[in-house]
Design a protein around this motif. Sequence first.
Motif: not given
Length: 600
Positions: A67, A101-102, A105-106, A108, A111, A159-160, A163-164, A167
């Motif tokens: 974060t 992934g983390n 998610s936290a 973007t 990305l 996976t990405v 989570l987003c 994408t």
Amino acid sequence: MEIDDRDFLNTPPVKTVRFGGSVAETLEKHKQGDSSDYELLKHQLADPEIKDAQIINWLQEFRSCVTHLTKDHEQLIYNILRLPWLGRSQAVVEEYMAFLGNLVSAQTVYLCACLKMVVSHFTPRRVTICEGGVDISDSDDEDETNIIYVVHINYCLHTVTLLCFSTSRVLVPILQDNFPFIQKSSRTLECYVHNLLRVTVYIPSIRRDVLEVIIGKLLKLDVNASRTDIEEAEEKALQNQKADNQTEEGLFDMDEDVSPHQDRTDLMVHPVAERLDTLMAVLMAYIKDVCHVNGSLHVEMTKELYKDLLSVFDKLILPTHASCHVQYTLFYLCSFRLALAEAFLDHLWKILQSPSQPAVIRQAAAGYLGSFLARAKFIPVLTVRACLDLLLSLIHRYIDSQDSSGRQVCCDISLHGPFYTACQAVFYTLIFRHRAVLEANMKKGLEYLQSLNLERVVMCQLNPLKVCLPSVTSMFAAITRKYQVVFCYTVIERNNRIALPVVRSSAGGDSVTTNTNPLDSFFPFDPYLLKRSGKLIEPLYQVWEELADAELSREDEDDFLCGETPQTEGIVGMTPSSFDSNLCSPNSIGSPPTCLQRRF
């Protein structure tokens, strides 16, 4: 574990040597203005000798404070994204995927950077090999290693994506921008296209866009490998092989008769054609896999793929003149089910008869319609007859409208281009399929041909025989004379006495050049020349069958098979390619090479 119990030689150390504090402490010090440990951290991440244990420890720490990795730490994140995680232990791969992934998610904001990193691994990495004191760049893509890389890369991207949700929106431009230059090796292009197609399996929402990217690149290859160039390269290679075989026979006095074809491989001699063949084989394998589940055709999935390919066809393939092979993707797909072939024919028919479509697109649709009917072996004679009925109905209505207009009708391609291409589609279809129409019942078949009222078409003031391709006109005239359906030779002889249409030379001045192909005839399903992917097309394809009937002129048949190259210079194509505006039409059965001519 006790020290005495450790296998010193086979067990790596658990602890790793590192400098500076923890990642959290380093980020906090950097925030307060002390960047010494921060710069040291970036330097250690860029170390080419970095160990697996170091990567795992750092990734775990980065995950715990993800974060705090805002855009202020962009350079640090880029160093992490450049870590060599592929090809390392499974623990490193899993930890790296968890970190990505983390991160997305936290944060973007990263990305796009993450997606670019993943996509950069779609092609084999380059390694330098020293041979004879010379450094040679090569692909590091051993089969087993490459399979593992492909699995890891696609799992990472999947996976990405999960989570987003944004994408899919940003991925397509990245896929397009990272597409290798078309002059890259076949292997590089193959790996990239293979991975693009794998992406569509777990992100189906972008399949149409991905197919558009791939087919756009294939068209670039296709129009840069003309039919003439491919045939000349293959013929030259065959002659060289024959000469080599003769030399060997002379040297070693070999008794056995060795066929020059025995040692030939499936590789194309023409380098661009070789790359195209590789990619067409990948794309056709994908089409087959998508449409079949456990060996059986999955109707709904096939329909969805057909819709996507048809959309790409309308946008890219149909407007591209002189492509030789890419259009066979739809040809192959339509062979899976008659309903698909009929839907494709109906689609072409609607384009042809639509006055809202540009004339150049309507003419292209007519060329596809006639060529598909003539060459697709899987289209039954009932469907051929139904399409001929539609085409003749359109042609006769057009003749009626011209006769009732009260104006003098003349042979003007710029005004009547779609009419002439529709006529040529009929002639071309009958040349290839007349036997199928007649063989079941000769009497009924002849009655059907008579019902088409071809004589009116041939004799009308619009004079289609004057502008259709001479080889098509001659063979159509020979066949219709044999079966006494219509006698074309009076019209042909009259046309021969009249000057053919001419166009001005691009060189300027008063010089003119005779144009023997004013329609710029293009038969998109002329013979498929690529060897490996062609094995899928061969059983579906209607080849030209020589006419053994004594009533037919052998000269007519030779003209149709070989064609004559009209020398027309400085002309813009009927369907100008967005990739190359100065390409020649393919040279093949019924479709001799033509220089491109003025747009109608």
